[in-house]
Design an enzyme around this catalytic site. Sequence first.
Site, short mmCIF file in Angstrom:
data_model
loop_
_atom_site.label_atom_id
_atom_site.label_comp_id
_atom_site.label_asym_id
_atom_site.label_seq_id
_atom_site.Cartn_x
_atom_site.Cartn_y
_atom_site.Cartn_z
CB CYS A 68 -0.90 0.00 1.23
SG CYS A 68 -2.16 1.30 1.17
CB CYS A 119 -3.59 -0.76 7.98
SG CYS A 119 -3.81 -1.94 6.64
CB CYS A 142 -17.80 -16.99 9.11
SG CYS A 142 -18.04 -15.83 10.44
CG ASP A 161 -9.85 -8.84 3.96
OD1 ASP A 161 -8.70 -9.11 3.58
OD2 ASP A 161 -10.26 -7.67 4.11
CB CYS A 182 -16.99 -9.96 13.30
SG CYS A 182 -15.48 -10.65 12.63
S1 SF4 Z 1 -15.25 -10.68 8.79
FE1 SF4 Z 1 -15.89 -11.71 10.69
S2 SF4 Z 1 -18.09 -12.14 10.37
FE2 SF4 Z 1 -17.23 -11.70 8.38
S3 SF4 Z 1 -16.72 -13.72 7.55
FE3 SF4 Z 1 -14.86 -12.88 8.53
S4 SF4 Z 1 -14.89 -13.72 10.59
FE4 SF4 Z 1 -16.95 -13.95 9.76
#
Ligand code: SF4
Length: 396
Positions: free
Chosen positions: A24, A31, A266, A282, A336
């Site tokens: 980046c 980040c 997820c 991610d 999450c």
């Molecule tokens: S960002 Fe969090 S909620 Fe979304 S898929 Fe990944 S682990 Fe699961």
Amino acid sequence: MTEKTFSPFARPLYVMLKPVGSTCNLRCNYCYYLEKRDLYPHDKEFAMSDELLERFIEQYLNSQTMPEVLFTWHGGEPLIKDIAFFRKALHLQKKYGQGRRIENTIQTNGTLLNDEWCSFFKDNNFLVGISIDGSQSLHDTYRKTRDGKPSFNQVMNGISLLKKHKVEFNVMGVVNNKNVDYPLEFYHFFKQIEAHYIQFTPIVETIDGALTPWSIPAEKWGNFLITIFKEWVKQDVGRYFIQYFDATLANWVGAQPGVCSLAKTCGHAGVMEFNGDVYSCDHYVFPNYKLGNIYSNTLVEMMYSEKQLKFGADKHETLPTQCLQCEYFFACNGECPKNRIASTPTGEPNLNYLCRGYHKFFSYVAPYMDFMKTELMAQRSPANVMQLKLSQHPNN
Ligand code: SF4
Ligand code: SF4
């Protein structure tokens, strides 16, 4: 993540691409991706080869069961890759697409946009997601260049170019310990720059077990959402689309939410790094969550592997009793897993650190969501909620 949702009820195989890995041109303090460079200590150049690009596109398209296919380009900063790479990608999408409709979204910090990029995006119907944390002083708190200079003016220049070329764009703001105290300034700024699709994501991050200074307190997250919701529900429904509010309504009516953090499970969105390594998510680009490499496994093998299915199911399987018994579980789903660093009053682990904020938000919006659900069920517009008088709200 920049998202285009084609159908709330169908989930095609989805893997986002990192054409330059974590490389980046900015150095934002918070980040979570810059450190991924350390996963590849022996690599000097973090750049996806044309050969890997073709391998991915062929496999990705062949594994799709839907007539529409979404490609997401992510970073690091994907515009560090040259435009010829993306032209090649479009050519390959056509070559292997078998006539299917293909959409492209790209998430960028906006600082490298120029006329050439913008006219390319316009000509090829890209949706561009811009990372920006609000007005100048809010944005410049953490979003800095490599030499520590503010980046706001460069981002705004990029947004002007997108507008000049009439490129479709949305904004993604990171909610941190600074802007969390200025929800209306944050929201009004996005309205002022005519960003009609607004996403924001809260920062919860620990280093060696301690919360970073830029993480937000749970209660403030709830207040932030509620303050923006109050204005939105009075005058902006149907004009400004706020991903969290849309996702909450989706859960209220039993549809698939457009934010993975509020979904039941997820594992639906993998990530492919510049060298073909594929990871579960991610936010889980760690060695333990590596599913394989596209040179040795197919995308289907990796994304439907036992490991990935377990990763997906664990979101629900590892919840504390407090969540399972929560009146708003259907809307929150424990949020999450990366944020589940707290314990319940009875000492059960895995409670979401933002729980108090979410609970407060859901309980505030409940009457509005109930109303919008009734309108939707009666095939009327949920925007009728703007006629609901705030004085009718039990919390006012
Ligand atoms: S960002 Fe969090 S909620 Fe979304 S898929 Fe990944 S682990 Fe699961
Ligand atoms: S509001 Fe709190 S208790 Fe309820 S589901 Fe969400 S994290 Fe769990």
